[in-house]
Every structure is written in structure tokens, then in C-alpha cells.
Design a protein around this motif. Structure first.
Motif, short mmCIF file in Angstrom:
data_model
loop_
_atom_site.label_atom_id
_atom_site.label_comp_id
_atom_site.label_asym_id
_atom_site.label_seq_id
_atom_site.Cartn_x
_atom_site.Cartn_y
_atom_site.Cartn_z
N MET A 163 8.96 -10.43 -2.47
CA MET A 163 10.06 -10.00 -3.22
C MET A 163 9.55 -10.53 -4.75
SD MET A 163 11.87 -8.04 -2.03
CE MET A 163 13.35 -7.68 -1.28
N ASP A 172 10.43 -8.58 -8.20
CA ASP A 172 11.36 -9.49 -9.26
C ASP A 172 10.45 -9.62 -10.48
OD1 ASP A 172 13.37 -9.75 -7.33
OD2 ASP A 172 12.71 -11.51 -6.89
N GLU A 221 9.74 -1.79 4.83
CA GLU A 221 11.24 -2.07 4.75
C GLU A 221 12.10 -1.34 4.04
OE1 GLU A 221 11.42 -6.05 3.54
OE2 GLU A 221 10.08 -6.88 4.86
N SER A 269 16.30 -0.20 4.06
CA SER A 269 16.94 -1.18 2.98
C SER A 269 17.55 -0.51 1.74
CB SER A 269 16.08 -2.49 2.76
OG SER A 269 16.84 -3.14 1.86
N GLN A 270 18.58 -0.33 1.63
CA GLN A 270 18.96 0.52 0.27
C GLN A 270 18.96 -0.62 -0.73
OE1 GLN A 270 19.53 3.82 -0.16
NE2 GLN A 270 19.28 2.88 -2.29
N GLU A 271 19.18 -1.67 -0.56
CA GLU A 271 19.07 -2.88 -1.45
C GLU A 271 17.72 -3.02 -2.03
OE1 GLU A 271 19.75 -7.72 -1.97
OE2 GLU A 271 20.47 -6.75 0.09
N LEU A 272 16.70 -2.87 -1.12
CA LEU A 272 15.19 -3.10 -1.56
C LEU A 272 14.99 -1.93 -2.49
CD1 LEU A 272 12.54 -4.36 -1.69
CD2 LEU A 272 11.97 -2.96 0.68
N ASP A 289 17.06 -0.07 -4.24
CA ASP A 289 17.68 -0.18 -5.61
C ASP A 289 17.07 -1.20 -6.51
OD1 ASP A 289 19.59 1.66 -4.55
OD2 ASP A 289 21.10 0.23 -4.00
N THR A 290 16.60 -2.25 -5.63
CA THR A 290 15.81 -3.22 -6.59
C THR A 290 14.50 -2.68 -7.18
OG1 THR A 290 16.72 -5.01 -5.18
CG2 THR A 290 14.78 -5.59 -6.42
N ARG A 345 15.42 -0.55 -9.98
CA ARG A 345 16.02 -1.24 -11.27
C ARG A 345 14.80 -1.89 -12.21
NH1 ARG A 345 18.95 -4.18 -8.82
NH2 ARG A 345 17.78 -6.16 -8.85
#
Length: 133
Positions: free
Chosen positions: A1, A5, A50, A54-57, A59-60, A63
Motif C-alpha cells: 500500500m 499512499d 485485489e 476491494s472497493q476501498e482499494l 477508492d484509494t 483518490r
């Protein structure tokens, strides 16, 4: 990640944006992408696997991608040698081109020597941004 990030171009605020420095700025962008992807050559494969779960991934990624495009667009807007019609599109195209080619290279580093990749991507970005001269 850590790859995701790190949305900011860490040395962007140290770039020389004076006339005649476009190639140096383009090389810094390419070098930053290569250095960022050297950490884990298998990361792209893992992210692709992944991301479908993973919607979170997703979205990250979205963004941080927008932040990176915004930062590059700002640099392009401030550089006097940039001659493109649409800065928003140019920033997206440059980042996509550099990132995808860097991902491909890291997945198969034997295809092109790293120095050749850096030089050719730098030439590509420089000529595109500099427009017709």
C-alpha cells in the motif's frame, strides 16, 4: 500500500521551473515513477487481483491518482516551456504513459534496460510538452 499512499511527487517542490529546464522536469517525473515502482515488482499484479474484490482499494487508487494528476498539472501550468492545449488532459496522459510503461518494465525488466526506458520516456514527455518548436 505504500505505493498507493505515496500520491505526491516527493521532490516536485524542488524542481527548477525556469525556461530551458523542461527536459530536467520530465526526467525527474520519469525517475520518480521508476524509483517508486522498484520497491515491489509484483505489486501491480497483486493490486489488479485485489482491486476486483476491494472497493476501498479502488477508492484509494482513484483518490491518490487525482492528487497526483493535480500536482503534475500545477507544475505544467507553472513551467514556461510547456506548450499543450489542455493541461488537465496532458497531466493525465503523461502520468498514465509513464506509470503503465514503468509497470510493464518492472514486470519484465529484461525487455528494455532501465536506462533506455528512462531516456526514451523522458524524450517522449519532453517532446510532447514542448510542442512544435
Amino acid at each position: 500500500m505504500r505505493h498507493i499512499d505515496r500520491s505526491a511527487w516527493t521532490r516536485a517542490d524542488q524542481l527548477d521551473l525556469s525556461p530551458g529546464s523542461l527536459r530536467t522536469m520530465a526526467r525527474a517525473l520519469v525517475r520518480d515513477a521508476i524509483d517508486n515502482h522498484r520497491d515491489d515488482p509484483q505489486l501491480l499484479r497483486i493490486m489488479i487481483e485485489e482491486a476486483s474484490f476491494s472497493q476501498e482499494l479502488l477508492d484509494t487508487i482513484d483518490r491518490h491518482g487525482k492528487q497526483r494528476v493535480s500536482q503534475v498539472r500545477d507544475l505544467l501550468a507553472r513551467h514556461p516551456d510547456v506548450r499543450v492545449r489542455d493541461l488537465d488532459t496532458a497531466a493525465e496522459l503523461i502520468l498514465f504513459t509513464v506509470e503503465m510503461n514503468t509497470h510493464k518494465h518492472m514486470a519484465d525488466p529484461r525487455s528494455i534496460p532501465e536506462e533506455a526506458l528512462e531516456n526514451e520516456l523522458t524524450d517522449l514527455v519532453t517532446r510532447y510538452l514542448g510542442g512544435d518548436r
